[in-house]
Design a protein around this motif. Structure first.
Motif, PDB file in Angstrom:
ATOM      1  N   PRO A 227       0.807  -1.224   0.000  1.00 16.70           N
ATOM      2  CA  PRO A 227       0.000   0.000   0.000  1.00 16.70           C
ATOM      3  C   PRO A 227       0.843   1.278   0.000  1.00 16.70           C
ATOM      4  O   PRO A 227       1.696   1.466   0.875  1.00 16.70           O
ATOM      5  N   LYS A 228       0.586   2.159  -0.956  1.00 21.07           N
ATOM      6  CA  LYS A 228       1.324   3.420  -1.034  1.00 21.07           C
ATOM      7  C   LYS A 228       1.045   4.299   0.188  1.00 21.07           C
ATOM      8  O   LYS A 228       1.922   5.019   0.653  1.00 21.07           O
ATOM      9  N   GLU A 229      -0.206   4.235   0.689  1.00 24.10           N
ATOM     10  CA  GLU A 229      -0.559   5.060   1.840  1.00 24.10           C
ATOM     11  C   GLU A 229       0.283   4.692   3.057  1.00 24.10           C
ATOM     12  O   GLU A 229       0.663   5.556   3.845  1.00 24.10           O
ATOM     13  N   LEU A 230       0.557   3.410   3.191  1.00 25.73           N
ATOM     14  CA  LEU A 230       1.351   2.956   4.324  1.00 25.73           C
ATOM     15  C   LEU A 230       2.797   3.405   4.191  1.00 25.73           C
ATOM     16  O   LEU A 230       3.432   3.812   5.159  1.00 25.73           O
ATOM     17  N   LEU A 231       3.328   3.353   2.968  1.00 30.91           N
ATOM     18  CA  LEU A 231       4.683   3.847   2.729  1.00 30.91           C
ATOM     19  C   LEU A 231       4.789   5.332   3.068  1.00 30.91           C
ATOM     20  O   LEU A 231       5.742   5.774   3.713  1.00 30.91           O
ATOM     21  N   GLU A 232       3.802   6.103   2.652  1.00 27.92           N
ATOM     22  CA  GLU A 232       3.811   7.537   2.935  1.00 27.92           C
ATOM     23  C   GLU A 232       3.747   7.800   4.433  1.00 27.92           C
ATOM     24  O   GLU A 232       4.389   8.726   4.937  1.00 27.92           O
ATOM     25  N   GLU A 233       2.967   6.984   5.134  1.00 28.93           N
ATOM     26  CA  GLU A 233       2.869   7.135   6.587  1.00 28.93           C
ATOM     27  C   GLU A 233       4.218   6.854   7.239  1.00 28.93           C
ATOM     28  O   GLU A 233       4.647   7.569   8.151  1.00 28.93           O
ATOM     29  N   LEU A 234       4.901   5.819   6.786  1.00 24.96           N
ATOM     30  CA  LEU A 234       6.214   5.496   7.328  1.00 24.96           C
ATOM     31  C   LEU A 234       7.224   6.602   7.020  1.00 24.96           C
ATOM     32  O   LEU A 234       8.043   6.962   7.867  1.00 24.96           O
ATOM     33  N   GLN A 235       7.168   7.136   5.820  1.00 20.07           N
ATOM     34  CA  GLN A 235       8.115   8.190   5.435  1.00 20.07           C
ATOM     35  C   GLN A 235       7.934   9.450   6.266  1.00 20.07           C
ATOM     36  O   GLN A 235       8.877  10.225   6.436  1.00 20.07           O
ATOM     37  N   ARG A 236       6.738   9.639   6.796  1.00 16.89           N
ATOM     38  CA  ARG A 236       6.499  10.789   7.675  1.00 16.89           C
ATOM     39  C   ARG A 236       7.010  10.537   9.093  1.00 16.89           C
ATOM     40  O   ARG A 236       7.017  11.457   9.917  1.00 16.89           O
ATOM     41  N   ASN A 237       7.422   9.297   9.373  1.00 11.39           N
ATOM     42  CA  ASN A 237       7.844   8.938  10.728  1.00 11.39           C
ATOM     43  C   ASN A 237       9.209   8.250  10.699  1.00 11.39           C
ATOM     44  O   ASN A 237       9.319   7.029  10.909  1.00 11.39           O
ATOM     45  N   PRO A 238      10.275   8.994  10.434  1.00  8.87           N
ATOM     46  CA  PRO A 238      11.610   8.384  10.343  1.00  8.87           C
ATOM     47  C   PRO A 238      12.063   7.712  11.629  1.00  8.87           C
ATOM     48  O   PRO A 238      12.871   6.778  11.581  1.00  8.87           O
ATOM     49  N   VAL A 239      11.568   8.176  12.774  1.00  8.37           N
ATOM     50  CA  VAL A 239      11.940   7.535  14.039  1.00  8.37           C
ATOM     51  C   VAL A 239      11.476   6.081  14.049  1.00  8.37           C
ATOM     52  O   VAL A 239      12.203   5.167  14.456  1.00  8.37           O
ATOM     53  N   VAL A 240      10.246   5.846  13.587  1.00  6.87           N
ATOM     54  CA  VAL A 240       9.716   4.492  13.511  1.00  6.87           C
ATOM     55  C   VAL A 240      10.517   3.660  12.518  1.00  6.87           C
ATOM     56  O   VAL A 240      10.883   2.519  12.785  1.00  6.87           O
ATOM     57  N   CYS A 241      10.816   4.232  11.362  1.00  2.46           N
ATOM     58  CA  CYS A 241      11.560   3.509  10.319  1.00  2.46           C
ATOM     59  C   CYS A 241      12.912   3.041  10.823  1.00  2.46           C
ATOM     60  O   CYS A 241      13.347   1.932  10.513  1.00  2.46           O
ATOM     61  N   ASN A 242      13.576   3.865  11.594  1.00  3.60           N
ATOM     62  CA  ASN A 242      14.906   3.511  12.088  1.00  3.60           C
ATOM     63  C   ASN A 242      14.860   2.429  13.161  1.00  3.60           C
ATOM     64  O   ASN A 242      15.880   1.806  13.446  1.00  3.60           O
ATOM     65  N   ARG A 243      13.685   2.219  13.732  1.00  2.00           N
ATOM     66  CA  ARG A 243      13.565   1.166  14.739  1.00  2.00           C
ATOM     67  C   ARG A 243      13.296  -0.201  14.109  1.00  2.00           C
ATOM     68  O   ARG A 243      13.520  -1.236  14.721  1.00  2.00           O
ATOM     69  N   ILE A 244      12.783  -0.213  12.891  1.00  2.79           N
ATOM     70  CA  ILE A 244      12.365  -1.467  12.261  1.00  2.79           C
ATOM     71  C   ILE A 244      13.581  -2.260  11.804  1.00  2.79           C
ATOM     72  O   ILE A 244      14.378  -1.794  11.000  1.00  2.79           O
ATOM     73  N   LYS A 245      13.709  -3.478  12.322  1.00  6.01           N
ATOM     74  CA  LYS A 245      14.847  -4.355  12.013  1.00  6.01           C
ATOM     75  C   LYS A 245      14.459  -5.538  11.142  1.00  6.01           C
ATOM     76  O   LYS A 245      15.327  -6.125  10.485  1.00  6.01           O
ATOM     77  N   HIS A 246      13.184  -5.903  11.144  1.00  2.00           N
ATOM     78  CA  HIS A 246      12.750  -7.111  10.444  1.00  2.00           C
ATOM     79  C   HIS A 246      11.577  -6.790   9.514  1.00  2.00           C
ATOM     80  O   HIS A 246      10.596  -6.182   9.944  1.00  2.00           O
ATOM     81  N   LEU A 247      11.686  -7.215   8.261  1.00  2.00           N
ATOM     82  CA  LEU A 247      10.635  -7.018   7.272  1.00  2.00           C
ATOM     83  C   LEU A 247      10.103  -8.378   6.847  1.00  2.00           C
ATOM     84  O   LEU A 247      10.844  -9.210   6.310  1.00  2.00           O
ATOM     85  N   LYS A 248       8.822  -8.638   7.106  1.00  2.00           N
ATOM     86  CA  LYS A 248       8.225  -9.931   6.811  1.00  2.00           C
ATOM     87  C   LYS A 248       7.025  -9.759   5.874  1.00  2.00           C
ATOM     88  O   LYS A 248       5.999  -9.205   6.265  1.00  2.00           O
ATOM     89  N   LEU A 249       7.200 -10.242   4.643  1.00  6.14           N
ATOM     90  CA  LEU A 249       6.170 -10.111   3.612  1.00  6.14           C
ATOM     91  C   LEU A 249       5.841 -11.468   2.999  1.00  6.14           C
ATOM     92  O   LEU A 249       5.461 -11.569   1.837  1.00  6.14           O
ATOM     93  N   THR A 250       5.959 -12.504   3.776  1.00  6.15           N
ATOM     94  CA  THR A 250       5.755 -13.873   3.311  1.00  6.15           C
ATOM     95  C   THR A 250       4.314 -14.114   2.871  1.00  6.15           C
ATOM     96  O   THR A 250       3.379 -13.524   3.412  1.00  6.15           O
TER      97      THR A 250
END
Length: 382
Positions: A227-250
Protein backbone atom coordinates in the motif's frame (compact mmCIF):
# COMPACT_ATOMS: atom_id res chain seq x y z
CA UNK A 1 10.30 -1.13 48.03
CA UNK A 2 10.18 2.23 49.83
CA UNK A 3 6.40 2.49 50.04
CA UNK A 4 4.48 4.04 52.92
CA UNK A 5 7.21 6.10 54.53
CA UNK A 6 7.71 9.85 54.88
CA UNK A 7 10.42 10.39 52.27
CA UNK A 8 10.70 13.86 50.77
CA UNK A 9 13.26 12.74 48.17
CA UNK A 10 15.52 9.86 47.23
CA UNK A 11 19.13 11.04 47.71
CA UNK A 12 21.63 10.79 44.86
CA UNK A 13 23.83 8.44 46.89
CA UNK A 14 21.20 5.74 46.35
CA UNK A 15 22.80 4.29 43.23
CA UNK A 16 21.43 0.92 42.07
CA UNK A 17 22.22 0.40 38.38
CA UNK A 18 20.72 -3.12 38.27
CA UNK A 19 17.44 -2.23 39.97
CA UNK A 20 14.40 -3.29 37.92
CA UNK A 21 11.43 -2.31 40.12
CA UNK A 22 11.17 0.89 42.14
CA UNK A 23 8.13 1.16 44.41
CA UNK A 24 8.14 4.46 46.29
CA UNK A 25 4.43 5.23 46.55
CA UNK A 26 2.70 6.74 49.58
CA UNK A 27 5.49 9.06 50.65
CA UNK A 28 5.98 12.83 50.48
CA UNK A 29 8.22 12.90 47.41
CA UNK A 30 8.42 16.28 45.67
CA UNK A 31 10.95 15.28 43.00
CA UNK A 32 12.65 12.24 41.48
CA UNK A 33 15.84 13.71 40.03
CA UNK A 34 17.63 10.54 41.10
CA UNK A 35 15.99 8.82 38.10
CA UNK A 36 18.26 10.74 35.75
CA UNK A 37 21.23 8.46 36.25
CA UNK A 38 20.99 6.13 39.24
CA UNK A 39 18.54 3.49 37.90
CA UNK A 40 19.39 2.97 34.19
CA UNK A 41 17.80 -0.51 33.98
CA UNK A 42 14.51 0.37 35.63
CA UNK A 43 11.54 -1.57 34.22
CA UNK A 44 8.69 -0.64 36.57
CA UNK A 45 8.22 2.66 38.38
CA UNK A 46 5.52 3.21 41.00
CA UNK A 47 5.57 6.65 42.60
CA UNK A 48 1.85 7.05 43.19
CA UNK A 49 0.39 8.95 46.13
CA UNK A 50 3.14 11.56 46.52
CA UNK A 51 3.28 15.32 45.91
CA UNK A 52 5.24 15.33 42.65
CA UNK A 53 4.68 18.37 40.44
CA UNK A 54 7.15 17.52 37.68
CA UNK A 55 9.33 14.63 36.55
CA UNK A 56 12.73 14.61 34.84
CA UNK A 57 13.00 13.39 31.23
CA UNK A 58 12.73 9.58 31.42
CA UNK A 59 13.56 8.79 27.79
CA UNK A 60 16.99 7.40 28.69
CA UNK A 61 15.34 4.60 30.70
CA UNK A 62 15.07 2.34 27.68
CA UNK A 63 13.92 -0.71 29.67
CA UNK A 64 10.99 1.06 31.27
CA UNK A 65 7.61 -0.54 30.49
CA UNK A 66 5.29 0.51 33.34
CA UNK A 67 4.82 3.93 34.95
CA UNK A 68 2.38 4.54 37.80
CA UNK A 69 2.13 8.15 38.97
CA UNK A 70 -1.48 8.51 40.02
CA UNK A 71 -2.48 10.77 42.93
CA UNK A 72 0.25 13.38 42.53
CA UNK A 73 0.23 17.03 41.44
CA UNK A 74 1.73 16.71 37.98
CA UNK A 75 0.76 19.43 35.52
CA UNK A 76 2.78 18.26 32.50
CA UNK A 77 2.78 14.94 30.70
CA UNK A 78 6.14 13.24 31.42
CA UNK A 79 8.58 12.45 28.63
CA UNK A 80 8.88 8.67 28.49
CA UNK A 81 10.79 6.12 26.39
CA UNK A 82 9.08 4.34 23.52
CA UNK A 83 9.26 1.05 25.45
CA UNK A 84 6.48 2.05 27.85
CA UNK A 85 3.29 -0.03 27.48
CA UNK A 86 1.33 0.93 30.62
CA UNK A 87 0.86 4.47 31.98
CA UNK A 88 -1.24 5.37 35.04
CA UNK A 89 -1.64 9.12 35.66
CA UNK A 90 -5.04 9.30 37.33
CA UNK A 91 -5.79 12.11 39.80
CA UNK A 92 -3.23 14.71 38.70
CA UNK A 93 -3.54 18.16 37.12
CA UNK A 94 -2.23 17.42 33.63
CA UNK A 95 -3.55 19.84 31.01
CA UNK A 96 -2.21 18.26 27.79
CA UNK A 97 -0.91 14.90 26.61
CA UNK A 98 1.86 16.50 24.58
CA UNK A 99 5.06 16.94 26.59
CA UNK A 100 6.75 20.32 26.45
CA UNK A 101 9.54 20.66 23.84
CA UNK A 102 8.31 17.63 21.93
CA UNK A 103 10.13 17.15 18.62
CA UNK A 104 7.99 17.38 15.50
CA UNK A 105 8.96 13.88 14.30
CA UNK A 106 8.69 12.33 17.75
CA UNK A 107 6.02 9.73 18.39
CA UNK A 108 4.40 9.80 21.81
CA UNK A 109 4.14 6.31 23.35
CA UNK A 110 4.14 4.22 20.14
CA UNK A 111 3.80 0.95 22.10
CA UNK A 112 1.33 1.99 24.76
CA UNK A 113 -1.42 -0.55 25.44
CA UNK A 114 -2.96 0.97 28.59
CA UNK A 115 -3.25 4.73 29.24
CA UNK A 116 -5.17 5.80 32.35
CA UNK A 117 -5.46 9.55 32.89
CA UNK A 118 -8.83 10.07 34.58
CA UNK A 119 -9.64 13.10 36.72
CA UNK A 120 -7.07 15.48 35.26
CA UNK A 121 -7.45 18.79 33.41
CA UNK A 122 -7.27 17.70 29.76
CA UNK A 123 -9.22 19.83 27.30
CA UNK A 124 -8.42 18.01 24.05
CA UNK A 125 -6.74 15.06 22.36
CA UNK A 126 -4.50 15.69 19.36
CA UNK A 127 -5.42 13.49 16.40
CA UNK A 128 -1.84 13.31 15.11
CA UNK A 129 -0.78 11.70 18.40
CA UNK A 130 -3.78 9.42 18.81
CA UNK A 131 -3.38 7.81 15.39
CA UNK A 132 0.06 6.49 16.40
CA UNK A 133 -1.35 4.50 19.32
CA UNK A 134 -1.97 1.43 17.16
CA UNK A 135 -1.51 -0.98 20.10
CA UNK A 136 -3.75 0.85 22.54
CA UNK A 137 -6.33 -1.41 24.21
CA UNK A 138 -7.53 0.66 27.19
CA UNK A 139 -7.93 4.45 27.39
CA UNK A 140 -9.43 6.09 30.48
CA UNK A 141 -10.22 9.80 30.11
CA UNK A 142 -12.98 9.95 32.72
CA UNK A 143 -13.45 13.26 34.53
CA UNK A 144 -11.54 15.70 32.32
CA UNK A 145 -12.73 18.74 30.37
CA UNK A 146 -12.52 17.36 26.85
CA UNK A 147 -15.06 18.85 24.44
CA UNK A 148 -14.38 16.83 21.29
CA UNK A 149 -12.65 13.58 20.39
CA UNK A 150 -10.51 13.20 17.25
CA UNK A 151 -11.92 10.89 14.58
CA UNK A 152 -8.57 9.05 14.49
CA UNK A 153 -9.53 7.45 17.80
CA UNK A 154 -12.22 5.49 15.97
CA UNK A 155 -9.67 3.70 13.80
CA UNK A 156 -7.61 2.17 16.62
CA UNK A 157 -8.56 -1.45 15.96
CA UNK A 158 -7.09 -2.76 19.24
CA UNK A 159 -9.03 -0.31 21.42
CA UNK A 160 -11.67 -2.24 23.38
CA UNK A 161 -12.13 -0.18 26.56
CA UNK A 162 -12.77 3.57 26.45
CA UNK A 163 -13.94 5.66 29.43
CA UNK A 164 -15.00 9.19 28.46
CA UNK A 165 -17.75 9.93 30.98
CA UNK A 166 -17.48 13.13 33.04
CA UNK A 167 -16.22 15.31 30.18
CA UNK A 168 -17.96 18.00 28.10
CA UNK A 169 -18.72 15.85 25.05
CA UNK A 170 -22.06 17.32 24.03
CA UNK A 171 -21.84 15.82 20.53
CA UNK A 172 -21.94 12.29 21.93
CA UNK A 173 -25.25 11.26 23.44
CA UNK A 174 -25.19 10.40 27.12
CA UNK A 175 -26.60 6.96 26.36
CA UNK A 176 -23.53 6.17 24.24
CA UNK A 177 -20.81 7.49 26.53
CA UNK A 178 -20.20 4.11 28.15
CA UNK A 179 -20.64 2.15 24.93
CA UNK A 180 -17.15 1.86 23.45
CA UNK A 181 -18.12 0.27 20.09
CA UNK A 182 -20.83 2.89 19.52
CA UNK A 183 -18.44 5.77 20.30
CA UNK A 184 -15.75 4.42 17.97
CA UNK A 185 -18.27 3.91 15.18
CA UNK A 186 -19.48 7.49 15.61
CA UNK A 187 -15.93 8.81 15.40
CA UNK A 188 -15.23 6.81 12.23
CA UNK A 189 -18.25 8.39 10.60
CA UNK A 190 -16.77 11.82 11.32
CA UNK A 191 -13.64 11.17 9.25
CA UNK A 192 -13.42 13.59 6.28
CA UNK A 193 -14.80 11.94 3.17
CA UNK A 194 -11.75 12.85 1.09
CA UNK A 195 -9.37 11.06 3.43
CA UNK A 196 -11.68 8.66 5.22
CA UNK A 197 -10.88 5.62 3.12
CA UNK A 198 -7.13 6.22 3.33
CA UNK A 199 -7.33 6.72 7.09
CA UNK A 200 -9.28 3.49 7.47
CA UNK A 201 -6.82 1.56 5.32
CA UNK A 202 -3.65 2.94 6.87
CA UNK A 203 -4.88 2.74 10.45
CA UNK A 204 -6.04 -0.85 10.03
CA UNK A 205 -2.73 -1.94 8.52
CA UNK A 206 -0.61 -0.03 11.03
CA UNK A 207 -2.33 -1.83 13.86
CA UNK A 208 -1.14 -5.12 12.36
CA UNK A 209 2.25 -4.45 10.83
CA UNK A 210 4.30 -3.18 13.76
CA UNK A 211 5.19 -5.96 16.17
CA UNK A 212 7.13 -4.78 19.24
CA UNK A 213 8.09 -1.75 17.11
CA UNK A 214 11.02 -3.61 15.49
CA UNK A 215 9.17 -5.94 13.11
CA UNK A 216 7.12 -4.84 10.11
CA UNK A 217 4.87 -7.66 8.94
CA UNK A 218 2.34 -7.95 6.13
CA UNK A 219 2.20 -11.71 5.81
CA UNK A 220 -0.60 -13.79 4.27
CA UNK A 221 -2.42 -10.80 2.76
CA UNK A 222 -2.49 -11.86 -0.93
CA UNK A 223 -1.05 -8.46 -1.79
CA UNK A 224 0.06 -7.80 -5.36
CA UNK A 225 1.72 -4.58 -4.27
CA UNK A 226 2.37 -2.85 -0.96
CA UNK A 227 0.00 0.00 0.00
CA UNK A 228 1.32 3.42 -1.03
CA UNK A 229 -0.56 5.06 1.84
CA UNK A 230 1.35 2.96 4.32
CA UNK A 231 4.68 3.85 2.73
CA UNK A 232 3.81 7.54 2.94
CA UNK A 233 2.87 7.14 6.59
CA UNK A 234 6.21 5.50 7.33
CA UNK A 235 8.11 8.19 5.44
CA UNK A 236 6.50 10.79 7.67
CA UNK A 237 7.84 8.94 10.73
CA UNK A 238 11.61 8.38 10.34
CA UNK A 239 11.94 7.54 14.04
CA UNK A 240 9.72 4.49 13.51
CA UNK A 241 11.56 3.51 10.32
CA UNK A 242 14.91 3.51 12.09
CA UNK A 243 13.56 1.17 14.74
CA UNK A 244 12.36 -1.47 12.26
CA UNK A 245 14.85 -4.35 12.01
CA UNK A 246 12.75 -7.11 10.44
CA UNK A 247 10.64 -7.02 7.27
CA UNK A 248 8.22 -9.93 6.81
CA UNK A 249 6.17 -10.11 3.61
CA UNK A 250 5.76 -13.87 3.31
CA UNK A 251 2.82 -15.46 1.43
CA UNK A 252 1.67 -12.68 -0.84
CA UNK A 253 1.58 -12.19 -4.62
CA UNK A 254 4.29 -9.58 -4.95
CA UNK A 255 6.16 -9.37 -8.27
CA UNK A 256 8.72 -6.95 -6.85
CA UNK A 257 9.13 -4.34 -4.12
CA UNK A 258 9.41 -0.69 -5.00
CA UNK A 259 12.83 0.74 -4.20
CA UNK A 260 11.32 3.34 -1.87
CA UNK A 261 10.19 0.63 0.53
CA UNK A 262 13.70 -0.70 1.09
CA UNK A 263 15.19 2.81 1.13
CA UNK A 264 12.72 3.81 3.86
CA UNK A 265 13.89 0.97 6.14
CA UNK A 266 17.69 1.39 6.20
CA UNK A 267 18.37 -0.58 9.39
CA UNK A 268 16.90 -3.92 8.46
CA UNK A 269 18.74 -7.03 9.57
CA UNK A 270 16.31 -9.58 8.10
CA UNK A 271 14.08 -9.62 5.02
CA UNK A 272 11.51 -12.36 4.42
CA UNK A 273 10.02 -12.35 0.92
CA UNK A 274 9.40 -16.06 0.64
CA UNK A 275 6.40 -17.50 -1.19
CA UNK A 276 5.66 -14.59 -3.50
CA UNK A 277 6.13 -14.11 -7.23
CA UNK A 278 9.26 -11.95 -7.06
CA UNK A 279 11.03 -11.57 -10.40
CA UNK A 280 13.08 -8.44 -9.78
CA UNK A 281 15.00 -7.17 -6.77
CA UNK A 282 15.38 -3.49 -5.74
CA UNK A 283 19.16 -3.73 -6.04
CA UNK A 284 20.29 -0.14 -5.42
CA UNK A 285 18.69 0.36 -1.98
CA UNK A 286 19.14 -3.30 -1.07
CA UNK A 287 22.94 -3.22 -1.26
CA UNK A 288 22.97 -0.13 0.99
CA UNK A 289 21.61 -2.12 3.93
CA UNK A 290 24.98 -2.70 5.58
CA UNK A 291 23.79 -4.77 8.55
CA UNK A 292 21.66 -7.31 6.70
CA UNK A 293 22.00 -10.76 8.29
CA UNK A 294 19.22 -12.79 6.70
CA UNK A 295 17.66 -12.71 3.22
CA UNK A 296 14.96 -15.25 2.46
CA UNK A 297 13.70 -15.37 -1.14
CA UNK A 298 12.61 -18.98 -1.49
CA UNK A 299 9.57 -19.99 -3.56
CA UNK A 300 9.57 -17.06 -5.98
CA UNK A 301 10.14 -16.54 -9.71
CA UNK A 302 13.74 -15.34 -9.63
CA UNK A 303 15.82 -15.97 -12.74
CA UNK A 304 19.58 -15.68 -13.29
CA UNK A 305 19.43 -12.01 -14.27
CA UNK A 306 18.17 -10.98 -10.80
CA UNK A 307 21.17 -12.44 -8.99
CA UNK A 308 23.57 -11.46 -11.76
CA UNK A 309 22.59 -7.81 -11.34
CA UNK A 310 23.17 -8.13 -7.63
CA UNK A 311 26.55 -9.78 -8.19
CA UNK A 312 27.72 -7.00 -10.53
CA UNK A 313 27.01 -4.30 -7.97
CA UNK A 314 29.69 -2.73 -5.80
CA UNK A 315 28.95 -3.74 -2.20
CA UNK A 316 29.94 -6.12 0.59
CA UNK A 317 27.50 -7.80 2.96
CA UNK A 318 29.84 -8.60 5.83
CA UNK A 319 27.02 -9.59 8.18
CA UNK A 320 24.89 -11.76 5.90
CA UNK A 321 24.61 -15.23 7.46
CA UNK A 322 21.66 -16.77 5.65
CA UNK A 323 20.69 -16.59 1.96
CA UNK A 324 17.82 -18.77 0.80
CA UNK A 325 16.92 -18.68 -2.91
CA UNK A 326 15.54 -22.20 -3.15
CA UNK A 327 12.45 -23.01 -5.24
CA UNK A 328 13.15 -20.40 -7.91
CA UNK A 329 14.13 -20.58 -11.61
CA UNK A 330 17.89 -20.27 -11.37
CA UNK A 331 20.23 -22.12 -13.70
CA UNK A 332 23.39 -20.84 -12.00
CA UNK A 333 24.64 -18.87 -9.03
CA UNK A 334 27.12 -16.09 -9.88
CA UNK A 335 30.56 -16.40 -8.30
CA UNK A 336 30.69 -12.57 -8.19
CA UNK A 337 27.86 -12.56 -5.67
CA UNK A 338 29.47 -15.27 -3.58
CA UNK A 339 32.60 -13.16 -3.19
CA UNK A 340 30.55 -10.38 -1.60
CA UNK A 341 29.31 -12.65 1.21
CA UNK A 342 32.48 -13.40 3.21
CA UNK A 343 30.67 -14.57 6.36
CA UNK A 344 27.85 -16.57 4.81
CA UNK A 345 26.90 -19.60 6.92
CA UNK A 346 23.83 -20.97 5.10
CA UNK A 347 23.24 -20.98 1.34
CA UNK A 348 20.15 -22.78 0.06
CA UNK A 349 19.97 -23.27 -3.72
CA UNK A 350 17.76 -26.35 -3.70
CA UNK A 351 14.88 -26.95 -6.13
CA UNK A 352 16.14 -24.76 -8.94
CA UNK A 353 17.37 -25.68 -12.43
CA UNK A 354 21.08 -25.38 -11.81
CA UNK A 355 22.89 -27.53 -14.37
CA UNK A 356 26.33 -25.93 -14.80
CA UNK A 357 29.16 -27.37 -12.74
CA UNK A 358 30.47 -25.27 -9.90
CA UNK A 359 34.18 -25.29 -10.67
CA UNK A 360 34.19 -21.56 -11.40
CA UNK A 361 33.24 -20.89 -7.79
CA UNK A 362 36.86 -21.44 -6.84
CA UNK A 363 36.54 -21.88 -3.07
CA UNK A 364 33.31 -20.97 -1.26
CA UNK A 365 33.47 -18.81 1.89
CA UNK A 366 35.26 -20.61 4.70
CA UNK A 367 32.40 -19.62 6.99
CA UNK A 368 29.90 -21.74 5.00
CA UNK A 369 28.28 -24.39 7.21
CA UNK A 370 25.29 -25.44 5.10
CA UNK A 371 25.17 -25.65 1.29
CA UNK A 372 21.99 -27.19 -0.12
CA UNK A 373 22.08 -28.03 -3.84
CA UNK A 374 19.44 -30.77 -3.76
CA UNK A 375 16.83 -31.16 -6.48
CA UNK A 376 18.76 -29.47 -9.28
CA UNK A 377 20.26 -30.75 -12.55
CA UNK A 378 23.96 -30.78 -11.59
CA UNK A 379 26.01 -33.42 -13.37
CA UNK A 380 29.44 -32.62 -12.01
CA UNK A 381 30.95 -30.60 -9.16
CA UNK A 382 34.43 -29.19 -9.75
Amino acid sequence: SLQENQLGNIPSRVDMPMLRDLHCGRNQLTELLVLKQNFPNLTNLDASNNVLTILPDLQHLTSLTTIQLDFNKLTQFPKMPSTVVRVVLNENKITALQPSKMETDEILLPNVAVLLIRNNCLTELEGFMVEKWTKLKTLDLYGNSIKTLPYQLGFLSELSTLHIEGNQLRSIGSSNLSNTPAVLQLLRRRAPETVGENVRKVSTILSEVLVKSTTFTLENKKLEELPKELLEELQRNPVVCNRIKHLKLTNNRLLTIHEDWIATLPRLISIHLDNNQIQKLPVDPLIKIKNLEELRLFRNHLQDSALQQLGCSNFLWKNLNILDVSLNRLTKFPKELLSKLPNLRVLNLSSNKIAADLEDWNSPPSSLEVLDLSDNQIVEIG
